[in-house]
Design a protein around this motif. Structure first.
Motif, short mmCIF file in Angstrom:
data_model
loop_
_atom_site.label_atom_id
_atom_site.label_comp_id
_atom_site.label_asym_id
_atom_site.label_seq_id
_atom_site.Cartn_x
_atom_site.Cartn_y
_atom_site.Cartn_z
N THR A 1 9.10 99.66 114.38
CA THR A 1 10.57 99.64 114.41
C THR A 1 11.10 100.08 115.77
O THR A 1 12.30 100.09 115.99
CB THR A 1 11.14 100.57 113.33
N GLU A 2 10.21 100.49 116.67
CA GLU A 2 10.62 100.89 118.01
C GLU A 2 9.46 100.63 118.96
O GLU A 2 8.32 100.90 118.61
CB GLU A 2 10.89 102.41 118.03
N ILE A 3 9.75 100.09 120.14
CA ILE A 3 8.72 99.95 121.18
C ILE A 3 9.33 100.44 122.49
O ILE A 3 10.39 99.97 122.91
CB ILE A 3 8.29 98.47 121.39
N ASN A 4 8.66 101.39 123.14
CA ASN A 4 9.08 101.83 124.46
C ASN A 4 7.89 101.75 125.39
O ASN A 4 6.74 101.77 124.95
CB ASN A 4 9.61 103.27 124.40
N TYR A 5 8.17 101.65 126.70
CA TYR A 5 7.10 101.46 127.67
C TYR A 5 7.31 102.41 128.83
O TYR A 5 8.42 102.57 129.33
CB TYR A 5 7.14 100.02 128.18
N ASN A 6 6.23 103.08 129.22
CA ASN A 6 6.34 103.99 130.34
C ASN A 6 5.02 104.03 131.09
O ASN A 6 4.02 104.51 130.55
CB ASN A 6 6.72 105.39 129.82
N GLU B 1 5.65 106.89 111.63
CA GLU B 1 4.65 107.51 112.49
C GLU B 1 4.95 107.07 113.93
O GLU B 1 5.32 105.92 114.16
CB GLU B 1 3.29 106.96 112.06
N THR B 2 4.79 107.98 114.87
CA THR B 2 4.93 107.62 116.28
C THR B 2 3.54 107.62 116.90
O THR B 2 2.78 108.58 116.74
CB THR B 2 5.82 108.66 117.01
N VAL B 3 3.19 106.53 117.57
CA VAL B 3 1.87 106.43 118.20
C VAL B 3 2.02 105.97 119.64
O VAL B 3 3.01 105.33 119.99
CB VAL B 3 0.92 105.46 117.44
N THR B 4 1.03 106.28 120.47
CA THR B 4 1.02 105.75 121.83
C THR B 4 -0.28 104.99 122.04
O THR B 4 -1.29 105.27 121.38
CB THR B 4 1.12 106.86 122.90
N CYS B 5 -0.24 104.05 122.96
CA CYS B 5 -1.40 103.23 123.22
C CYS B 5 -1.26 102.59 124.59
O CYS B 5 -0.19 102.08 124.93
CB CYS B 5 -1.48 102.15 122.14
N GLU C 1 4.79 103.20 123.58
CA GLU C 1 5.01 104.12 122.45
C GLU C 1 5.65 103.31 121.32
O GLU C 1 6.61 102.58 121.54
CB GLU C 1 5.94 105.25 122.86
N PHE C 2 5.07 103.41 120.15
CA PHE C 2 5.58 102.67 119.00
C PHE C 2 5.99 103.64 117.90
O PHE C 2 5.32 104.65 117.67
CB PHE C 2 4.49 101.77 118.39
N VAL C 3 7.06 103.31 117.18
CA VAL C 3 7.34 103.98 115.91
C VAL C 3 7.05 102.94 114.84
O VAL C 3 7.50 101.80 114.94
CB VAL C 3 8.81 104.45 115.81
N ARG C 4 6.22 103.30 113.87
CA ARG C 4 5.85 102.31 112.85
C ARG C 4 6.11 102.85 111.46
O ARG C 4 6.07 104.06 111.22
CB ARG C 4 4.39 101.90 113.00
N ASP C 5 6.37 101.94 110.52
CA ASP C 5 6.51 102.34 109.13
C ASP C 5 5.13 102.64 108.55
O ASP C 5 4.18 101.90 108.80
CB ASP C 5 7.14 101.19 108.30
N ILE C 6 5.03 103.72 107.81
CA ILE C 6 3.82 103.98 107.03
C ILE C 6 4.27 104.19 105.59
O ILE C 6 5.48 104.25 105.32
CB ILE C 6 3.03 105.22 107.56
N ASP C 7 3.36 104.30 104.67
CA ASP C 7 3.75 104.46 103.27
C ASP C 7 4.52 105.76 103.11
O ASP C 7 3.98 106.83 103.37
CB ASP C 7 2.51 104.42 102.38
N GLY C 8 5.77 105.66 102.72
CA GLY C 8 6.59 106.84 102.48
C GLY C 8 7.07 107.56 103.73
O GLY C 8 7.43 108.73 103.66
N GLY C 9 7.07 106.90 104.88
CA GLY C 9 7.55 107.58 106.07
C GLY C 9 7.37 106.76 107.32
O GLY C 9 7.33 105.53 107.27
N VAL D 1 1.17 110.53 117.61
CA VAL D 1 1.95 111.59 118.22
C VAL D 1 2.65 112.41 117.16
O VAL D 1 2.74 113.63 117.23
CB VAL D 1 3.00 110.98 119.19
N LYS D 2 3.17 111.72 116.14
CA LYS D 2 4.01 112.41 115.16
C LYS D 2 3.99 111.62 113.86
O LYS D 2 4.01 110.40 113.86
CB LYS D 2 5.45 112.48 115.71
N THR D 3 3.93 112.32 112.73
CA THR D 3 4.03 111.68 111.43
C THR D 3 5.15 112.33 110.65
O THR D 3 5.19 113.56 110.54
CB THR D 3 2.70 111.83 110.65
N GLU D 4 6.08 111.52 110.16
CA GLU D 4 7.17 112.07 109.34
C GLU D 4 7.09 111.43 107.97
O GLU D 4 7.06 110.22 107.85
CB GLU D 4 8.54 111.70 109.94
#
Lengths: 243, 313
Positions: A140-145, A160-164, A150-158, B182-185
């Protein structure tokens, strides 16, 4: 930054789905086709990222010549160039194999979360595995640096922010952005932008669609008087036994 | 030869959808004369109980690496190969969706997602899957030797007539992931929409986000998850993660209650597989009444308080 967006062309969301040939083929008659809505988000966010980082966006589509109007629409949104792999998209694995053959050299490969026709939701992961790249689903979010996404992704019930680090494959989910609407200049420019047609590479089918069916019609609604709405709870509890 | 199931742990317990996958795997294994093996990562206490749902054996992969789609799918695929998997069963949760395609590539397998039937092996290996976002179903033949099936949650019965089994550890070299978390909500105590057995959903007829407390109260009393229509999420009354329909989430709960939703074709696509559908709408011509089992023609603001009161009594 080089971005590759994988695009499907699907029946418009208002389409009534029917089948022909004794329910063995989708009935294309009178159907309006559109860019898969999630892919439209992938294209838009791809363009925003490329524009901010001196990059380019290429769209790739596996399909026959009748999809070119939708490819031109992607070009009119601002995409730099398009590739059409000339084949009937048999299944997700076939499509991913075709795209994997041309997907080298990109920093970011985007797909939609799923296509709204076959709903496989598989091409992102398939491409990742085929290209030996990490894949991040439903973002739901992609940023680049500085070379890292950096991605924000949907997981079950919440969420998650990940980098790659680039290169990486990701699939677009609603909320990523508002789809870009082509302007007149974009539409004019799209007419002359490069649209390369490539032959399909040999691939073995992994699945075969044997037949289709549509859901059985409901038996008819049982109406409950609004003045006596609590009767609904009684029915759900004692007759349907669902609560 | 075996049927191998991915047993997903969430919040220190096995997901119900994974238990469904194990019961499914057991039936397929019995029909085809194979063994049914559940694979888990960093096991929790009570894993022996997976046997009651049908696992003949539970295999645990222990690792200190962070689990993400790339390294977890690679390790799971290696374990599948070691265990002689012919059929791999994964629940189509968000984690399942990120694993299944990668596992299929590693095992050179045929992949079917959104599976809602047991395989028909009378002529090849055919499963029924949902397509066109709930508007249709397709019978798909998986032609490769190894098959990966991703099951739609809430589609199969749990069968817990088995007995506890031993948990064996299995050593698989685990690569470090190229992805860093990085973070899990997580919303605590909320039922994930795709797994909920009851869903209460609101549309534009609710008139504004300030009225959602009624939807939430009804949902709480029923132990239900909350959902919404596309316009409601587009207007930011509710988060997009609650949007059910063709361009949102497709769900199939036992009970779906739609309040103030007209029932456009795109919305019905996402919910029409629900076992029982209730529509509440003040417009008697709302298309939802044609797709519902029970209907109340009335204003949500009159009807909801009555339902809430009836449940409290």
């Amino acid at each position: 930054m080089k971005v590759l967006v994988c695009m499907s062309v699907v029946p418009d969301t208002t389409t009534k789905i029917t089948f022909t040939d004794n329910n063995t083929a989708f009935n294309k008659q009178g159907v309006q086709y559109i860019i898969n809505p999630y892919d439209e988000l992938a294209i838009t966010r791809g363009l925003e990222l490329a524009e901010a980082n001196n990059g380019t966006v290429t769209v790739v589509h596996v399909g026959l010549a009748d999809t070119e109007a939708s490819i031109r629409k992607a070009l009119s949104m601002g995409v730099n160039e398009a590739i059409r792999i000339d084949a009937d998209p048999i299944d997700a694995q076939f499509v991913a194999e075709q795209i994997a053959a041309i997907a080298g050299g990109y920093d970011l490969i985007l797909t939609g979360r799923e296509s709204i026709d076959y709903n496989g939701g598989a091409v992102c992961g398939l491409l990742g595995a085929m290209l030996n790249l990490p894949s991040v689903n439903v973002v739901t979010e992609i940023n680049y640096n500085g070379g890292t996404f950096e991605f924000v992704r949907d997981i079950d019930g919440g969420r998650e922010t990940v980098t790659c680090a680039a290169p990486v494959v990701a699939s677009a989910q609603k909320e990523l952005c508002e789809p870009r609407i082509p302007n007149m200049r974009g539409i004019m420019a799209a007419r002359t932008k490069p649209l390369q047609v490539l032959p399909a590479t040999a691939a073995n089918a992994a699945t075969v669609y044997a037949s289709y069916e549509t859901p059985a019609p409901k038996r008819g609604v049982k109406l409950i008087d609004a003045e006596n709405a609590s009767e609904l709870i009684n029915i759900l509890k004692n007759e349907v036994k669902v609560i | 030869m075996s049927v191998v199931i991915f047993a997903e742990i969430d919040n220190q317990q096995y997901k119900k959808s994974s238990l469904e996958a194990i019961s499914y795997g057991k039936k397929v294994a019995s029909d085809m004369g194979m063994s049914c093996i559940a694979v888990t990562f960093n096991t929790i206490s009570g894993s022996d109980q997976l046997g009651t749902y049908g696992a003949d054996k539970v295999v645990n992969i222990a690792s200190t690496s962070e689990f993400t789609a790339d390294n977890m799918s690679a390790a799971f695929a290696k374990a599948c190969a070691d265990l002689g998997a012919k059929i791999v069963v994964i629940s189509n949760t968000y984690s399942g969706k990120s694993l299944a395609p990668r596992v299929a590539v590693s095992l050179n397998a045929s992949l079917a997602t959104n599976v809602i039937s047991y395989p028909d092996t009378s002529n090849g290996f055919t499963v029924k899957r949902g397509v066109f976002s709930g508007k249709a179903f397709a019978y798909t033949n998986l032609t490769k030797d190894v098959k990966v099936l991703a099951l739609t949650p809430n589609s199969f019965e749990l069968n817990n007539s088995g007995s506890a089994v031993a948990v064996e550890s299995h050593s698989v070299a685990m690569d470090s992931s190229k992805i860093s978390i990085v973070k899990t909500e997580k919303a605590s105590g909320k039922i994930p929409l795709t797994e909920a057995e009851i869903v209460v959903s609101g549309g534009r007829g609710m008139k504004g986000p300030e009225n959602w407390h009624m939807i939430e109260e009804l949902a709480n009393l029923l132990g239900a998850a909350t959902a919404c229509s596309k316009p409601v999420s587009d207007m930011d009354w509710r988060p997009h993660s609650e949007h059910v329909g063709q361009t949102g989430i497709t769900i199939k709960p036992n009970l779906y209650i739609a309040v103030g939703i007209s029932g456009a074709i795109q919305h019905l696509a996402g919910v029409s597989s629900s076992k029982t559908i209730v529509a509440i709408n003040k417009d008697p011509e709302a298309p939802f009444f044609k797709a519902a089992d029970y209907g109340i023609v009335g204003d949500a603001f009159d009807v909801l308080p009555q339902l809430i009161q009836a449940l409290k009594n």
